[in-house]
Enzyme design. Structure first.
Site, PDB file in Angstrom:
ATOM      1  N   TRP A 272      13.499  -0.689 -60.641  1.00 45.99           N
ATOM      2  CA  TRP A 272      14.898  -1.165 -60.525  1.00 45.99           C
ATOM      3  C   TRP A 272      15.869  -0.013 -60.662  1.00 45.99           C
ATOM      4  CZ3 TRP A 272      13.668  -4.853 -57.949  1.00 45.99           C
ATOM      5  CH2 TRP A 272      12.698  -5.774 -58.319  1.00 45.99           C
TER       6      TRP A 272
ATOM      7  N   ASP B 263      22.102  -0.904 -66.853  1.00 40.92           N
ATOM      8  CA  ASP B 263      21.531  -2.179 -66.424  1.00 40.92           C
ATOM      9  C   ASP B 263      20.712  -2.716 -67.594  1.00 40.92           C
ATOM     10  OD1 ASP B 263      20.135  -4.283 -65.382  1.00 40.92           O
ATOM     11  OD2 ASP B 263      19.320  -3.201 -63.658  1.00 40.92           O
TER      12      ASP B 263
ATOM     13  N   LYS C 116      17.181 -13.806 -67.536  1.00 37.66           N
ATOM     14  CA  LYS C 116      16.253 -13.497 -68.624  1.00 37.66           C
ATOM     15  C   LYS C 116      16.844 -14.038 -69.933  1.00 37.66           C
ATOM     16  CE  LYS C 116      15.039 -10.122 -65.363  1.00 37.66           C
ATOM     17  NZ  LYS C 116      13.651  -9.902 -65.123  1.00 37.66           N
TER      18      LYS C 116
END
Lengths: 366, 366
Positions: B102, B170, B194
Site C-alpha cells: 500500500w 496512512d 478496519k
C-alpha cells in the site's frame, strides 16, 4: 414511531421490505456467520452480489454486453470529475446542456480538466423550463453531457433528440423510473441515493467504445477502464452500499419498469392535477412537456401559507417537502419507493389546506 | 448460524453491539420515523452524528482544534490520489517510505501528479522487515508519506523517528489501536473498514496549516480545503457509513484507548508467542520490533500443512486467516473488534494441529 411519508429528494425513502432485508443481513448475511458489512470484497458471496447487480442493470436498462456496468465510490460529483478526466483530451471540448444546478456544476467541474462549452442553457430564466436542444455541436466536442432530470427545479427530459456526439447522461434522479432507450448513451450514471439505494455508491454504465479512449494517464481508482477491467474492485468496494443497490434492483425487477412507469405517471398526474386547479399552490414549471415526474416543485400565492402548510403536513405524518435552499417553496420528490397512496395522502392535505384557507375575496375583505 | 470468529483483514469483523444498533437504526433511527439510511445529509440529525464523530476523533486521537476532521467517500486509494493533488505542487517532490504494497501504491498514485522519491524501502527483501528510516529528506520534499502498519506483510512502525518535513500517515489498519502521538502528523488518514466501520468511508485528519497550501486548482469534491470548509458535505455524504463510524467511535471510547492497546498487546503476545515456539508455524517477521500487532503473518514449514490447518480452523468456526494473494501462507488480522478470547481460540487450534501432526523425525521416517 410510525414510519413517515417521506418525500425527501435524496437520501430518499426506501421500500420497507428493502430495509427489513438489510436489517436482517446486517446481523447475519445468509448462512455466512458474518454480517453483510463484513463480507470480503474479493470473496465469492460479494462476487455473486456484484454479478447479480450487473445482470439486473443490463436487464432493467435493456442494454447489451457492449456496456460495462461499474460500481464506484462517491456520488454524482465524483463522476463530474471522472468524466472529463477520462473522456476530455487536450484539443477537444466538452459540451454541456445547462438545464439546472447539477448540470451546471458538472460543467464547472469539467472546466478544471479542459475546455468546456455550454451548448444550451435555461439558467437566465431560473431553470424554470428546459433549454432548447442544441441545433449543432462543436466539431471538436468529445461528448455532450445531459442531466435527464433536474431535481431542484422539477424539469425532466422526456424526449431526447438525436445527438451527433457521444451522449453522457446524469440519471441520478430518474434512473429506472420509466421505460427508456438507454442504448442511445455512450455513458449514463447515477448516484445511488434515489432509486438505487444509499449515498456512497454511484453506478456508471459505459459503452466499451468509450473505454478505448483515454484522455490522460490516470491512477486506476479514477479510470473507468481500470475499474471495468477490475470488475468494480480496484479497491475495497462499498460492500453494504452495493448490497443495498442489489436489494433495490431486485425490488425494481419484481415490480417491473412498465408498472413503475405507470405508477410514476399516475402519481405525477394526481399531484400536477391538484396544482393546476389550485387557487393557492402554484406549480413552478408551467410547460407541461418539461415537467418532472420525479420532483414536483411549487410555491404558494402567498408566502404566509408556507409554514402553516408545512405544519399541517407534519401533523399528517408527511415530511421532506421543503424546496431546495436555492429555490425555496416546496419540492415533492416521488421516486420509485413513493407510492400513489403516499401522493394521495399529500393531495388530501393540500385539499384540506385549501378548504380551510379563506378565499382570496374573503381575505381581501378582511 | 453461529457467528464466526473472523480474522479477515478488511472489511473486518465488527463488534456485535455495533451491528445490533445498526440493524435497529436501519429500521428506524431514534424517533425520526425514518431509517438512518434515509437521513438528510444537511439535516439536523445527521449534523449531530457528524459533530459527535468529529469530537470523538479529536478526543480519542488527542488532537486540538488545529486539526480538521474530514469524512470522505472512497477508501485509502482515493486518498492516494487526493494527497498529491492537494499537497504536491510543481517544483516539489513527494517523499515516500516504501514499507509494503500500500505504501508503494500510494507512491505510484502520486507519480501521476508530480515528482516522487522513495526515501526508504524494504521492497527488495519482500517487505519482511521495516526499511531504515531515511537519514535525510530531499530539500524540495513537500511531505513524507508513511504507512504506519503494513497489513499484507505484518509489519508496523512502533517508534516513529523525527521528521523534518510535513509527515502524512496512512493509518488505515492501525488507527485507534494504541496510544499514539498524533500531533506529529501534518495529516493522517484511514479507510474505515478496519477499526472505523465499513468500506466506502475514509477519515482524513488534516492540520490547518496544510489547508493553506494549495498545490493546484481542484474541484471541491477533491479538495481537502473545500471539504473542510463544507464540514464533509460538499456532496451527499455516506450517511450510513459515517453513522457506522460513529457507533465504532462510541464503542472505542467506551473501552478506552489504553485498554484497547493493552488487549491488542496481549493478543499479539499470545499469537507471536505460539509462533515463536512452534515446530510447524513460522512467523514471517523475525525482527520483533517490527512486528505488527494488527496483522500477524506466518507460513508453515511444509506447504502440505496449509489446507489441513485451514480445514481444522473452519471446523472450529474460525475464518479469514488465509494470507494475501501476494504472499500466501496465513494472515491473522486482530483489529480492535477481535477479542483476546478469539485469539486464544485460534491458538488452541494451532496447538491441537501441532499435537496431531507427526513430528519432523517421524515424518522423515515414513
Amino acid at each position: 414511531m410510525k414510519r413517515k411519508i417521506n418525500f425527501n429528494a435524496g437520501p430518499a425513502t426506501l421500500p420497507e421490505p428493502v430495509l427489513q432485508e438489510l436489517a436482517k443481513a446486517t446481523l447475519q448475511y445468509g448462512k455466512t456467520g458474518t454480517s453483510v458489512l463484513e463480507l470480503q470484497h474479493r470473496g465469492s458471496a460479494f462476487g455473486e452480489i456484484l454479478e447479480e447487480c450487473n445482470a439486473l442493470v443490463h436487464e432493467l436498462c435493456g442494454i447489451g454486453p457492449e456496456y460495462e456496468v461499474i460500481w464506484l465510490h462517491g456520488g454524482g460529483r465524483l463522476q463530474f470529475c471522472m468524466i472529463p478526466m477520462n473522456f476530455l483530451p487536450e484539443g477537444k471540448v466538452a459540451a454541456y446542456i445547462d438545464s439546472g444546478q447539477w448540470a451546471h456544476e458538472a460543467m464547472q467541474y469539467a472546466a478544471y480538466y479542459g475546455d468546456t462549452k455550454i451548448v444550451a442553457s435555461s439558467r437566465e430564466s431560473g431553470y424554470a423550463h428546459l433549454p432548447q436542444w442544441p441545433a449543432r455541436l462543436p466539431a471538436k466536442a468529445a461528448y455532450l453531457h445531459l442531466t435527464t432530470n433536474n431535481t431542484i427545479y422539477g424539469t425532466q427530459w422526456h424526449d431526447i433528440p438525436a445527438c451527433s456526439k457521444p451522449l453522457i447522461a446524469d440519471m441520478s434522479s430518474d434512473i429506472l423510473s420509466r421505460r427508456h432507450d438507454h442504448s442511445r448513451y455512450a455513458m449514463f450514471y447515477a448516484a445511488a441515493q434515489k432509486n438505487l439505494g444509499v449515498p456512497g455508491v454511484a453506478l456508471a454504465v459505459v459503452h466499451k467504445d468509450m473505454l478505448r479512449k483515454a484522455a490522460r494517464p490516470l491512477p486506476p481508482m479514477l479510470s473507468y477502464k481500470a475499474q471495468a477491467a477490475e470488475r468494480s474492485v480496484v479497491n475495497t468496494a462499498n460492500v453494504p452500499g452495493i448490497y443495498t443497490a442489489l436489494l433495490m434492483l431486485r425490488w425494481t425487477k419484481q415490480r417491473g419498469i412498465a408498472a413503475i412507469e405507470k405508477e410514476n405517471t399516475a402519481k405525477a398526474e394526481l399531484l400536477y392535477g391538484q396544482l393546476d386547479k389550485s387557487r393557492i399552490f402554484v406549480p413552478r414549471v408551467s410547460e407541461k412537456a418539461h415537467r418532472s415526474q420525479m420532483n414536483v416543485c411549487f410555491t404558494t400565492n402567498d408566502m404566509a401559507h408556507e409554514q402553516p402548510f408545512l405544519d399541517m403536513c407534519a401533523r399528517h405524518n408527511i415530511i421532506g417537502i421543503k424546496g431546495h435552499r436555492y429555490t425555496g417553496g416546496f419540492r415533492v420528490s416521488m421516486y420509485n419507493a413513493v407510492s400513489l397512496a403516499d401522493v394521495a395522502a399529500l393531495v388530501d392535505v393540500m385539499r384540506e389546506f385549501e378548504d380551510l384557507s379563506p378565499s382570496p375575496l374573503l381575505r381581501r375583505g378582511r
